[in-house]
Every structure is written in structure tokens, then in C-alpha cells.
Design an enzyme around this catalytic site. Structure first.
Site, PDB file in Angstrom:
ATOM      1  CD  GLU A 265      -1.818   2.052   2.169  1.00 37.35           C
ATOM      2  OE1 GLU A 265      -1.359   3.055   1.978  1.00 37.35           O
ATOM      3  OE2 GLU A 265      -2.140   1.941   3.599  1.00 37.35           O
ATOM      4  CB  CYS A 305      -2.438   5.900   3.261  1.00 34.17           C
ATOM      5  SG  CYS A 305      -3.396   4.820   4.728  1.00 34.17           S
TER       6      CYS A 305
END
Length: 537
Positions: A265, A305
Site C-alpha cells: 500500500e 494514506c
């Protein structure tokens, strides 16, 4: 608990033979003790070999023992108490309240996966009984289940010292799948990692498991991290971090004689699309929308994020009011301590590049915080044409900065969405009057993001059964997966079919007696564990 400054390899404290490193308090730039010894590459083999040796017994644990082990890790983390919060705050600059919530999320994930292990559907049992009388050819007995891949390498994230770190989501889901874990600690919060690593190691020992089920290692990412991914004992990788580091690991994994999956990720701009209906309310409502946007941009100093890096607002009077409200909200914000001096430096470089791009203006800016590495939150503004034509406007700035983009019509939004790279999320602020306008955007976003949100904000990722925290590249390396929620376990499993095996040789989940009491799909029909089903023809 006593910090040793060393790696924990298969239950043993191991001093590294390489250099040393320390954590730093980013609010003061002062070093924290103890210094941590870094492993030399030849020392890494002890961890990966132990993980390989632990795999046969750990991958075949019965559900109750397996689930109790995960719960014990959670209990041990809770038992560390305030010491964990204090150390994590020193190493990251994050406030105690945020870290307390993150600890609860970390232990909650472990307990959630314990429930998944007990329930057992992740094993994916399918049974097609033999049909000896079928013509023109009989059908053999075929049974399928999901089995663990093998030892997994997990890399700690800089921005989540608990929930995406030592016992975070990647580690929890890999252990729940039955895969031993070799965890590479992030050097920005080594003490926090060791405290949690001790909690995991204690759970392994107390459960009587092979000590190779878990190891915690310290070392340079460019050498130890790459060597870990290249080690033949490792069968998958979990990573949260920068795009450059993630891609480097992907290349190493792909170049192995036996390539392995890397579940990385990496980066995301998380666009927010504001429609006309959302701006038809009072001035107070527009102010509230702007304030909510700034809260999402600046939370944890923007080091999430899912922080929204783009906001699309319509041109015209309503959009002007929102832009003005955003500028006022930004001016009221103060900088928060960023995770490291290096991350703060990257934020400065990114905002300088964005602010100097053609057609970009400063829309609103707060004030620097009172500590080191606490730059002023900054919002820029531009038009949709500039966004479409300039790749600099598509680059993630990790921290409290965002770009407001003005658009004229739905076609502008469709072009902008199509032009974007893969993202973790997209958010829509709208009312019922906007449904027909927003509808064409949904199928475009389905190809670009992992989660679509209406009248909410992307930060605050729920940990549950339906969550998707993933998206097309470069948000993640594999858009078919999620790193948050119970589906994360499937990253570390693969299917195996068993044809015409006698009952005595079948694994427990596939035996007619169903000793693990699993829900199973028999000849295409789901048969709950509570029901008796005739398996053999």
C-alpha cells in the site's frame, strides 16, 4: 518492560553485528535511548529459517488454539499499558489520544481475526462428491480448501506505529492465515516496535508454539529489507510506505527464482468531489464543509494514506464561497509535529514544487506549530485544465497540504477522474438533487479507487468485514486485495484441491465428519456447520 535495543529472533534477543540507530523525538530532534543494533545480512537467515521450520505446525493449528493465540497477543499489548503510549508519542510526535485509539484498533484487529479463525469461512471448503454413475464419464471426489502460503515478511509503516506495525493489520492477517511472520521494524519507532514485539513473543511462548512463528528484526531497508524479500523461505510480503520503496520490493520479489506476491500500500491523493447541491445551504453549512475538509487534511499532520489531497469545487458563486471558507479554515490551523525530520523535509519540497507550478496559487495557509518539524498547513488552488495538463499536480504530498480544483461541469469531472492514477478512495459531497449529475462518475471511479464515499471523509478507516483499503496501482500493488478488514487474510492463502483422497489422508476441514465444524459448500450448496450433510455419493 525493558528495552534491549536488539532484534527478537524466534524468541531470542539477538544483538546486531551491523551499525546502530536510535529513534528520534521529532518535536525536538533529540535522540532516544537505547540505541538499536542492526542485523548484518548473514544474521537474517536465523529468522527466516526459524519461520520456515515453524510453518508446518503453525499452519495446521486447530481453530481454538489458533484464535486464543491471537487474543493473547491483544491481551499482552493491552497489558503494556501507558508505557507503550508514552514511548510511541516520543518516537512519532503523535498525541496520546491518537495513539490510544490506534492501540485499540490494533488489539481490535487481532480479536476480529480470532473470530474469523474460529468461524472458519476463510478456509473456503468446497466438496464435489463422487458421481460414479455419471455418464459418459464418472466424476471423482474433489475437495478444495485454502491453505497458508508460508512465512510472510511484513514491513512497519512510519505513520502508524501500532496499527500498521509490529502486530498491525498485515501481521494479524498473516498470523490468522497460519503464516509465520518475520517483521522488519521501522527505524523511526524502534522502541515502540520492540515493546509490541515482546508482547507477541510472549504469546508465542505461552501458547507452546514453535518460536519461529514470529521474529522482529532491525536493519537498513536497502540491505536487510531487500535481503528479507529475496530469501527463499519468504512466500509473501506485506508493506505500507512510499511508492519508491514499495516498487523496489516488488522488483526484488519478481526477480527471485520463485517470484512471490508483494502486497504494498503506497500512495494516494483521495480526491473529494463537491457538487452544487452540497453548497446550496447556509453560510454556516459551507463553513462546516470547509472545516471538515481541513480536519481531514490536517489530522495527524496529514500523514494518513487516506488524507484528501484533492478537492474539486464548482466554478461560480457557490464554489467561490467554499474556496473562501476553505481559506479561512486553513488560516485558523496550526502545524503539528510530523513523524520525522526527513518526512517534514519531503513535505517542504513537495509544497514548494506544487506552489511554483503554472496556474497554481496559494489559497490558504495556517501557522507553523511550536515544535520542530511542524510546518504550516497549506491549501493551494487551480483549475481543472491545469490539473489535466500538469503531472506535478498529481503527485502525492505526504502531510498537511491539499489542492482545490475548480471545474465547470460533469464532463470536467469525468476527464479529471479518468486522468488520475489509482487511488485508495474517492469522496462525493452531494444532495439528492445531485444524484443524476454524479451517477456517470460512479463507474469511472470504480475503475480508479478501492472505496467510494458519499457525504463523508476518507480518513478514519473502519476495520470490519466489508472494508476495502486498497485500489489500483500505484495506490497498491494488487487492486484485488485489501490491507484492512477481514478479507485481508486472503492475501496469504492459496487453493488446493484433493481428488479421491481417503478419509484417513484428508485434512480435518475436508473430512466427512467435519471435526472443525465449518460451513462448507457441498456440490454447490452452502451447508452450515450446524447441519449434517451427506457428503459421499
Amino acid at each position: 518492560m525493558t528495552l534491549t535495543g536488539h532484534s527478537l529472533i524466534a524468541g531470542r534477543t539477538v544483538a546486531g553485528e551491523g551499525k546502530t540507530t536510535t529513534g528520534f523525538n521529532p518535536a525536538t530532534n533529540q535522540a532516544l535511548q537505547p540505541a538499536y543494533t542492526l542485523l548484518a545480512e548473514e544474521q537474517l537467515k536465523a529468522a527466516t529459517t526459524a519461520a520456515k521450520e515453524a510453518f508446518p505446525s503453525f499452519s495446521t493449528l486447530d481453530p481454538d488454539t489458533h484464535a486464543a493465540f491471537l487474543e493473547a497477543i491483544a491481551d499482552n499489548i493491552d497489558a503494556i499499558g501507558e508505557e507503550l503510549i508514552v514511548r510511541a508519542a516520543q518516537e512519532t510526535g503523535l498525541p496520546a489520544a491518537r495513539l490510544q485509539g490506534e492501540r485499540a484498533r490494533t488489539t481490535g484487529q487481532l480479536r476480529l481475526f480470532a473470530g474469523v479463525v474460529r468461524q472458519g469461512d476463510f478456509r473456503g471448503v468446497r466438496i464435489d462428491p463422487a458421481l460414479p454413475g455419471r455418464t459418459p464419464l464418472p466424476r471423482p471426489d474433489i475437495r478444495q480448501r485454502q491453505v497458508p502460503l508460508g512465512p510472510v515478511a511484513v514491513f512497519g509503516a512510519s505513520n502508524f506505529p501500532l496499527a500498521f506495525s509490529t502486530a498491525g493489520g498485515d501481521t494479524a492477517s498473516a498470523l490468522a492465515a497460519g503464516c509465520p511472520v518475520v517483521f522488519k521494524a521501522h527505524n523511526a519507532h524502534p522502541g515502540t516496535s520492540e515493546l509490541v514485539g515482546q508482547a507477541v513473543t510472549k504469546a508465542v511462548r505461552d501458547a507452546g508454539l514453535h518460536p519461529g512463528v514470529f521474529s522482529l528484526i532491525y536493519g537498513p531497508g536497502a540491505s536487510i529489507g531487500q535481503a528479507l524479500v529475496a530469501d527463499p523461505a519468504i512466500k509473501a510480503v506485506g508493506f505500507t510506505g512510499s511508492q519508491s520503496a514499495g516498487i523496489a520490493l516488488m522488483k526484488t520479489a519478481a526477480a527471485r527464482p520463485e517470484p512471490i506476491p508483494v502486497y504494498a500500500e503506497m500512495s494516494s491523493l483521495n480526491p473529494v468531489f463537491v457538487f452544487e447541491g452540497a453548497l446550496n445551504g447556509s453560510a454556516e453549512q459551507i463553513d462546516a464543509l470547509a472545516a471538515a475538509y481541513l480536519t481531514a487534511v490536517t489530522g495527524s499532520s496529514g500523514q494518513l494514506c487516506t488524507s484528501p489531497g484533492l478537492l474539486f469545487a464548482p466554478t461560480g458563486e457557490a464554489g467561490d464561497k467554499l474556496a473562501a471558507a476553505v481559506a479561512r479554515a486553513a488560516a485558523a490551523c496550526a502545524g503539528q509535529t510530523m513523524l520525522t525530520e526527513g518526512i517534514a523535509g519531503s513535505w517542504n519540497s513537495g509544497t514548494e514544487a506544487l506552489g511554483s507550478a503554472a496556474g497554481v496559487e496559494l489559497l490558504g495557509q495556517g501557522t507553523p506549530g511550536p515544535t520542530e518539524n511542524a510546518p504550516a498547513p497549506t491549501i493551494f488552488g487551480t483549475g481543472v485544465r491545469q490539473f489535466l495538463d500538469n503531472h506535478v499536480l498529481h503527485e502525492e504530498i505526504f502531510g498537511a497540504a491539499s489542492l482545490v480544483i475548480r471545474y465547470d461541469n460533469t464532463d470536467d469531472l469525468l476527464q479529471a477522474a479518468a486522468r488520475m492514477e489509482g487511488q485508495l478512495t474517492a469522496s462525493l459531497q452531494l444532495t439528492e438533487q445531485d444524484y443524476s449529475t454524479a451517477a456517470p462518475l460512479i463507474p469511472v471511479l470504480e475503475q480508479k479507487v478501492g472505496r467510494i464515499i458519499v457525504n463523508g471523509w476518507p480518513t478514519g478507516v473502519e476495520v470490519g468485514h466489508a472494508m476495502v483499503h486498497g485500489g489500483p496501482f500505484p495506490a497498491t500493488s494488487d487492486s484485488r486485495t485489501t490491507s484492512v478488514g477481514t478479507l485481508a487474510i486472503h492475501r496469504f492463502l492459496r487453493p488446493v484441491a484433493y481428488q479421491n483422497l481417503p478419509q484417513e489422508l484428508l485434512p480435518e476441514p475436508l473430512q466427512d465428519s467435519n471435526p472443525w465444524h465449518l460451513n462448507r459448500r457441498i456440490d454447490g450448496d452452502v451447508v452450515p456447520a450446524a447441519e449434517k450433510a451427506e457428503v459421499s455419493a
